[in-house]
Design a protein around this motif. Structure first.
Motif: not given
Length: 236
Positions: A15-20, A22-31
């Motif tokens: 999921t995008v939440t999991e990606i964010g 694990r990548a240590e990115l803010p949710s908005s940036t990951a999306h």
């Protein structure tokens, strides 16, 4: 790259939440970045809106790839080894101080093996890694030996002096035998593969049951490695 690095051989859909996370990115940036990568075809969404690596990324990565050329040259001879030895047959290259596996051929009757295509193993703990390390540059050897050697099984060599001795043996014999180094029930056997200049660029290996006789496999591996090198332009 941080987003793409969250995908592994065993974690292929997220999921995008999991990606964010694990990548240590803010949710908005990951999306935002995931959406851009999806629009570019580098990532894809499934029917549940989960994300996986896209075919466009695979297409780009295989264009003019040195690894693809090597794999194409090796495949006919790997198939011959697999058909004769009838156990897992693998091709690995050196990548970021690890053995990265480009291909694996198996049969339904092949024994246990943890290796995956696009998977990695430590250099000191696998037969392929020992070959790549033994014929690698001195600074590679020093870097690996000083990094802290993980013991995966009771048989894995984790003492730097023992590994140095093993590397000397590999260079002398021209092949590596690693009984129980990755899994206690298996023995890895690997030989070097050379390019047109004679430089070792890969390791060709088989994984046998721990108590299996190894001489026939060694002969077949050396024969295949010679044929691969010739197909790449090497003339000894």
């Amino acid at each position: 790259m941080r987003i793409l690095d969250t995908f592994t051989p065993t974690r292929t859909v997220q999921t995008v939440t999991e990606i964010g996370r694990r990548a240590e990115l803010p949710s908005s940036t990951a999306h935002r970045i995931v959406n851009e990568l999806v629009n570019a075809g580098l990532l894809e969404r499934d029917e549940d809106r989960r994300v996986r690596i896209g075919m466009r990324l695979w297409e780009l990565s295989t264009r003019s790839s040195h690894a693809l050329r090597l794999r194409q040259a090796a495949m006919p001879f790997m198939e011959r080894v697999q058909s004769r030895v009838r156990e897992h047959t693998q091709l690995a290259i050196l990548e970021q101080d690890e053995a990265l596996f480009l291909e694996r051929l198996s049969s339904p009757a092949s024994g246990s093996n943890v290796t995956r295509v696009a998977g990695r193993l430590p250099l000191h703990a696998s037969s392929s890694g020992l070959v790549l390390l033994a014929f690698g540059l001195p600074d590679l050897q020093e870097r690996v030996l000083s990094s802290g050697l993980t013991q995966l099984t009771r048989a894995t060599l984790s003492d730097p002096h023992a590994v140095r001795s093993k590397l000397a043996e590999v260079r002398q014999l021209g092949h590596a035998i690693a009984p129980g180094y990755i899994e206690e029930v298996s023995t890895g056997i690997a030989v070097p593969v050379r390019d047109e200049t004679g430089r070792v660029i890969a390791a060709l290996s088989v994984v046998l049951p721990r108590d299996a006789e190894s001489d026939f496999a060694i002969v077949e591996l050396h024969r295949a490695a010679t044929d691969i090198a010739r197909s790449l332009g090497f003339r000894s």
